[in-house]
Design a protein around this motif. Sequence first.
Motif, PDB file in Angstrom:
ATOM      1  N   PRO A 100       0.778  -1.246   0.000  1.00 49.22           N
ATOM      2  CA  PRO A 100       0.000   0.000   0.000  1.00 49.22           C
ATOM      3  C   PRO A 100       0.810   1.296   0.000  1.00 49.22           C
ATOM      4  CG  PRO A 100      -0.942  -1.565   1.530  1.00 49.22           C
ATOM      5  CD  PRO A 100       0.362  -2.151   1.075  1.00 49.22           C
ATOM      6  N   SER A 101       2.037   1.286   0.507  1.00 43.01           N
ATOM      7  CA  SER A 101       2.830   2.523   0.518  1.00 43.01           C
ATOM      8  C   SER A 101       3.712   2.659  -0.726  1.00 43.01           C
ATOM      9  CB  SER A 101       3.699   2.596   1.780  1.00 43.01           C
ATOM     10  OG  SER A 101       4.626   1.521   1.798  1.00 43.01           O
ATOM     11  N   PHE A 102       3.744   1.628  -1.567  1.00 47.42           N
ATOM     12  CA  PHE A 102       4.564   1.655  -2.778  1.00 47.42           C
ATOM     13  C   PHE A 102       3.881   2.483  -3.866  1.00 47.42           C
ATOM     14  CE2 PHE A 102       5.410   0.075  -7.049  1.00 47.42           C
ATOM     15  CZ  PHE A 102       6.798   0.198  -7.104  1.00 47.42           C
ATOM     16  N   SER A 103       4.697   3.217  -4.622  1.00 50.82           N
ATOM     17  CA  SER A 103       4.161   3.894  -5.806  1.00 50.82           C
ATOM     18  C   SER A 103       5.171   3.771  -6.937  1.00 50.82           C
ATOM     19  CB  SER A 103       3.851   5.362  -5.520  1.00 50.82           C
ATOM     20  OG  SER A 103       5.027   6.068  -5.182  1.00 50.82           O
ATOM     21  N   TRP A 104       4.645   3.662  -8.154  1.00 43.72           N
ATOM     22  CA  TRP A 104       5.477   3.682  -9.340  1.00 43.72           C
ATOM     23  C   TRP A 104       5.916   5.125  -9.565  1.00 43.72           C
ATOM     24  CZ3 TRP A 104       6.966  -0.916 -11.082  1.00 43.72           C
ATOM     25  CH2 TRP A 104       6.173  -2.016 -10.782  1.00 43.72           C
ATOM     26  N   ILE A 105       6.915   5.332 -10.397  1.00 43.86           N
ATOM     27  CA  ILE A 105       7.463   6.665 -10.626  1.00 43.86           C
ATOM     28  C   ILE A 105       6.346   7.622 -11.079  1.00 43.86           C
ATOM     29  CG2 ILE A 105       9.039   8.045 -12.044  1.00 43.86           C
ATOM     30  CD1 ILE A 105      10.885   5.563 -12.094  1.00 43.86           C
ATOM     31  N   GLY A 106       6.185   8.681 -10.285  1.00 44.70           N
ATOM     32  CA  GLY A 106       5.183   9.695 -10.588  1.00 44.70           C
ATOM     33  C   GLY A 106       3.754   9.294 -10.254  1.00 44.70           C
ATOM     34  N   GLY A 107       3.564   8.091  -9.704  1.00 43.27           N
ATOM     35  CA  GLY A 107       2.224   7.602  -9.401  1.00 43.27           C
ATOM     36  C   GLY A 107       1.855   7.779  -7.941  1.00 43.27           C
TER      37      GLY A 107
END
Length: 185
Positions: A100-107
């Motif tokens: 849940p705390s992970f994001s793709w670049i710019g996401g």
Amino acid sequence: MLTKLYFVRHAHSIYTADEWKRPLSDKGFLDADKVTKLLEAEKVDYVISSPYKRAIQTVEGIAKYIGKEIIIEDGFKERILSVEPVEDFDLAVQKVWHEPSFSWIGGESNQAAQTRGIHATFQILDRFEGNNIVIGTHGNIMVLIMNFFDGKYNFEFWKELSMPDIYTLEFDNGKLRDVKRLFDI
């Protein structure tokens, strides 16, 4: 005081890279008409939508039916998965749901998108308490909002959504009391 939020996942759209202006497909317009017919029986008071064209087009029929303008709310726009196209969309979405705390670049991470969606939801509940409100939105952000209230609304649930789809969340004085699926294409 009971408040009903009718979360409407948008109908099928024609893919374009422009998230804001992606329109409904011919099938999407036919399904949007079905959404309107179904919601006409629900005594809708207000219509709110994501600013994305496909979400607006899905709920504009019910707005016309009740004779009110659509209120645009950025908090209900789809989550930004990544600024660049991802190789495997399903895998990319699965990763953000499982971390849940992970994001793709710019996401946006699930946590960030959920916080945005929940903030908008509680603002609507405060502003329109005691009313029936249709919300034109998107699959991921809709399920993230629902997940805030009950963990059973998760990645597996998201994968089973139809396009369009409608879930009614009934609140009593700001507390979720019931969730019902209203529509299935």
